[in-house]
Design a protein around this motif. Structure first.
Motif, PDB file in Angstrom:
ATOM      1  N   PHE A  85       0.937  -1.168  -0.107  1.00 49.77           N
ATOM      2  CA  PHE A  85       0.036  -0.069   0.091  1.00 49.77           C
ATOM      3  C   PHE A  85       0.975   1.262  -0.026  1.00 49.77           C
ATOM      4  CE2 PHE A  85      -2.248   3.289   1.788  1.00 49.77           C
ATOM      5  CZ  PHE A  85      -3.377   3.351   1.288  1.00 49.77           C
ATOM      6  N   GLN A  86       1.974   1.094   0.683  1.00 49.59           N
ATOM      7  CA  GLN A  86       2.644   2.437   1.027  1.00 49.59           C
ATOM      8  C   GLN A  86       3.672   2.556  -0.484  1.00 49.59           C
ATOM      9  OE1 GLN A  86       6.629   1.735   2.902  1.00 49.59           O
ATOM     10  NE2 GLN A  86       6.844   3.773   3.636  1.00 49.59           N
ATOM     11  N   ALA A  87       3.817   1.531  -1.165  1.00 44.30           N
ATOM     12  CA  ALA A  87       4.555   1.537  -2.419  1.00 44.30           C
ATOM     13  C   ALA A  87       3.587   2.338  -3.370  1.00 44.30           C
ATOM     14  CB  ALA A  87       5.178   0.283  -2.838  1.00 44.30           C
ATOM     15  N   ARG A  88       2.420   1.925  -3.307  1.00 43.36           N
ATOM     16  CA  ARG A  88       1.146   2.466  -4.450  1.00 43.36           C
ATOM     17  C   ARG A  88       0.674   3.660  -4.067  1.00 43.36           C
ATOM     18  NH1 ARG A  88      -3.406  -1.790  -5.124  1.00 43.36           N
ATOM     19  NH2 ARG A  88      -1.443  -3.105  -5.545  1.00 43.36           N
ATOM     20  N   HIS A  89       0.683   3.985  -2.567  1.00 39.89           N
ATOM     21  CA  HIS A  89       0.247   5.502  -2.366  1.00 39.89           C
ATOM     22  C   HIS A  89       1.278   6.314  -1.391  1.00 39.89           C
ATOM     23  CE1 HIS A  89      -3.652   4.189  -4.134  1.00 39.89           C
ATOM     24  NE2 HIS A  89      -3.624   3.255  -3.448  1.00 39.89           N
ATOM     25  N   PRO A  90       2.380   6.616  -1.829  1.00 32.38           N
ATOM     26  CA  PRO A  90       3.283   7.080  -0.875  1.00 32.38           C
ATOM     27  C   PRO A  90       2.693   8.452  -0.085  1.00 32.38           C
ATOM     28  CG  PRO A  90       4.102   7.072  -3.119  1.00 32.38           C
ATOM     29  CD  PRO A  90       2.822   6.199  -3.151  1.00 32.38           C
ATOM     30  N   ALA A  91       2.051   9.178  -0.924  1.00 31.68           N
ATOM     31  CA  ALA A  91       1.588  10.442  -0.356  1.00 31.68           C
ATOM     32  C   ALA A  91       0.957  10.272   0.689  1.00 31.68           C
ATOM     33  CB  ALA A  91       1.028  11.186  -1.344  1.00 31.68           C
ATOM     34  N   ARG A  92       0.051   8.953   0.876  1.00 33.78           N
ATOM     35  CA  ARG A  92      -1.121   8.572   1.780  1.00 33.78           C
ATOM     36  C   ARG A  92      -0.642   8.154   3.035  1.00 33.78           C
ATOM     37  NH1 ARG A  92      -5.522  11.249  -0.009  1.00 33.78           N
ATOM     38  NH2 ARG A  92      -5.879  11.135  -2.014  1.00 33.78           N
ATOM     39  N   VAL A  93       0.782   7.928   3.066  1.00 37.29           N
ATOM     40  CA  VAL A  93       1.370   7.026   4.211  1.00 37.29           C
ATOM     41  C   VAL A  93       2.545   8.008   4.740  1.00 37.29           C
ATOM     42  CG1 VAL A  93       0.421   4.960   3.865  1.00 37.29           C
ATOM     43  CG2 VAL A  93       2.821   5.425   3.303  1.00 37.29           C
ATOM     44  N   PHE A  94       2.932   8.977   4.036  1.00 32.32           N
ATOM     45  CA  PHE A  94       3.985   9.912   4.160  1.00 32.32           C
ATOM     46  C   PHE A  94       4.007  10.364   5.800  1.00 32.32           C
ATOM     47  CE2 PHE A  94       6.419  13.805   4.440  1.00 32.32           C
ATOM     48  CZ  PHE A  94       7.544  13.389   3.674  1.00 32.32           C
ATOM     49  N   GLY A  95       5.218  10.310   6.352  1.00 33.63           N
ATOM     50  CA  GLY A  95       5.260  10.693   7.699  1.00 33.63           C
ATOM     51  C   GLY A  95       4.681   9.786   8.717  1.00 33.63           C
ATOM     52  N   LYS A  96       4.266   8.677   8.319  1.00 35.39           N
ATOM     53  CA  LYS A  96       3.580   7.618   9.339  1.00 35.39           C
ATOM     54  C   LYS A  96       4.346   6.561   9.475  1.00 35.39           C
ATOM     55  CE  LYS A  96      -1.274   8.876   7.578  1.00 35.39           C
ATOM     56  NZ  LYS A  96      -1.130  10.151   8.295  1.00 35.39           N
ATOM     57  N   ALA A  97       4.130   5.726  10.698  1.00 35.83           N
ATOM     58  CA  ALA A  97       4.896   4.612  11.094  1.00 35.83           C
ATOM     59  C   ALA A  97       4.138   3.482  11.034  1.00 35.83           C
ATOM     60  CB  ALA A  97       5.416   4.847  12.552  1.00 35.83           C
ATOM     61  N   LEU A  98       4.667   2.266  10.532  1.00 33.75           N
ATOM     62  CA  LEU A  98       3.845   1.185  10.503  1.00 33.75           C
ATOM     63  C   LEU A  98       3.734   0.562  11.834  1.00 33.75           C
ATOM     64  CD1 LEU A  98       2.526  -0.850   8.616  1.00 33.75           C
ATOM     65  CD2 LEU A  98       4.802  -1.834   8.416  1.00 33.75           C
ATOM     66  N   VAL A  99       2.534   0.101  12.367  1.00 37.91           N
ATOM     67  CA  VAL A  99       2.508  -0.298  13.822  1.00 37.91           C
ATOM     68  C   VAL A  99       1.728  -1.606  13.645  1.00 37.91           C
ATOM     69  CG1 VAL A  99       1.292   0.017  15.952  1.00 37.91           C
ATOM     70  CG2 VAL A  99       2.288   2.082  14.572  1.00 37.91           C
ATOM     71  N   ARG A 100       2.296  -2.543  14.609  1.00 39.88           N
ATOM     72  CA  ARG A 100       1.615  -4.105  14.358  1.00 39.88           C
ATOM     73  C   ARG A 100       0.882  -3.776  15.710  1.00 39.88           C
ATOM     74  NH1 ARG A 100       4.945  -9.393  15.646  1.00 39.88           N
ATOM     75  NH2 ARG A 100       5.993  -8.039  16.998  1.00 39.88           N
ATOM     76  N   ALA A 101      -0.387  -4.436  15.455  1.00 37.04           N
ATOM     77  CA  ALA A 101      -1.374  -4.742  16.791  1.00 37.04           C
ATOM     78  C   ALA A 101      -1.962  -5.810  16.485  1.00 37.04           C
ATOM     79  CB  ALA A 101      -2.643  -3.684  16.534  1.00 37.04           C
ATOM     80  N   ARG A 102      -2.669  -6.188  18.210  1.00 37.95           N
ATOM     81  CA  ARG A 102      -3.064  -7.672  18.293  1.00 37.95           C
ATOM     82  C   ARG A 102      -4.250  -7.199  18.936  1.00 37.95           C
ATOM     83  NH1 ARG A 102       0.801  -9.942  21.503  1.00 37.95           N
ATOM     84  NH2 ARG A 102       1.875 -10.389  19.705  1.00 37.95           N
ATOM     85  N   SER A 103      -5.184  -8.344  18.302  1.00 30.65           N
ATOM     86  CA  SER A 103      -6.789  -8.140  18.962  1.00 30.65           C
ATOM     87  C   SER A 103      -6.699  -8.837  20.520  1.00 30.65           C
ATOM     88  CB  SER A 103      -7.601  -8.977  18.012  1.00 30.65           C
ATOM     89  OG  SER A 103      -7.307 -10.205  18.118  1.00 30.65           O
ATOM     90  N   THR A 104      -7.620  -7.959  21.254  1.00 30.44           N
ATOM     91  CA  THR A 104      -7.775  -8.822  22.481  1.00 30.44           C
ATOM     92  C   THR A 104      -9.138  -8.805  22.752  1.00 30.44           C
ATOM     93  OG1 THR A 104      -7.952  -6.525  23.357  1.00 30.44           O
ATOM     94  CG2 THR A 104      -5.779  -7.537  23.549  1.00 30.44           C
ATOM     95  N   GLY A 105      -9.592 -10.002  23.025  1.00 27.05           N
ATOM     96  CA  GLY A 105     -11.034 -10.337  23.117  1.00 27.05           C
ATOM     97  C   GLY A 105     -11.881 -10.684  21.926  1.00 27.05           C
ATOM     98  N   ALA A 106     -13.141 -10.530  21.959  1.00 22.09           N
ATOM     99  CA  ALA A 106     -13.866 -10.812  20.774  1.00 22.09           C
ATOM    100  C   ALA A 106     -13.783  -9.753  19.846  1.00 22.09           C
ATOM    101  CB  ALA A 106     -15.583 -11.209  21.195  1.00 22.09           C
TER     102      ALA A 106
END
Length: 186
Positions: A85-106
């Motif tokens: 996505f970043q390679a396809r839309h670099p302006a849309r993620v410029f200055g953002k960090a990639l964050v990993r998240a894990r679900s908790t609960g249902a």
């Protein structure tokens, strides 16, 4: 429907966030990468609204058991999807960090090829029947590269970027850096 999960088993997803932002991730109405126009690009705003409107309209008619794009969080299924996505839309993620998240609960989560939205955002006129076909492919979990879409009389292919529409709770995954910052350095 193998691409929709209603579960409580941990699930890891990815999001592009501003440095000072907290999870949960992108909301389609606020903070989504296409939620605001780039400078001097109001036409894109109209295209994005129309694409989201039609997908939601189609979901309400035939896929009510899926998370709504208007009320779910928009995340990426894998790091590779987020980076594509970043390679396809670099302006849309410029200055953002990639964050990993894990679900908790249902949670409720469905997976879709976001390339369908790229196709809907192309500058072309689509009949309502074609819009329904694209929406059907999107909600069924079909990949763009598996279909015979055309754009300007050419076959239109895009590598899949799997997005996750997520309803539930998330927590950031913080992993300690590797033992040494440089290979071979303790």
């Amino acid at each position: 429907m193998g691409h929709v999960l209603k579960d409580s088993a941990p699930l890891e997803l990815y999001a592009w966030l501003d440095e000072d932002a907290e999870l949960p991730g992108w909301d389609i109405l606020v903070g989504n990468p296409f939620g605001s126009s780039l400078p001097k690009d109001q036409f894109t705003t109209v295209q994005n609204y129309f694409a989201e409107y039609h997908l939601e309209y189609f979901r309400q008619r035939l896929y009510q058991h899926f998370p709504s794009r208007l009320h779910a969080l928009l995340l990426f299924a894998t790091r590779i999807d987020a980076e594509t996505f970043q390679a396809r839309h670099p302006a849309r993620v410029f200055g953002k960090a990639l964050v990993r998240a894990r679900s908790t609960g249902a949670y409720l989560c469905s997976f879709h090829d976001s390339s369908w939205l790229d196709y809907l955002r192309l500058p072309h006129n689509l009949s309502l029947a074609t819009l329904d076909t694209v929406a059907s492919y999107y909600w069924r979990g079909a990949l763009v590269e598996e279909t015979g879409l055309t754009y300007m009389n050419e076959r239109w292919r895009e590598p899949a970027v799997i997005e996750a529409l997520f309803q539930g709770r998330l927590e950031p995954v913080t992993t300690p850096p590797p033992f040494g910052w440089l290979p071979g350095v303790p």
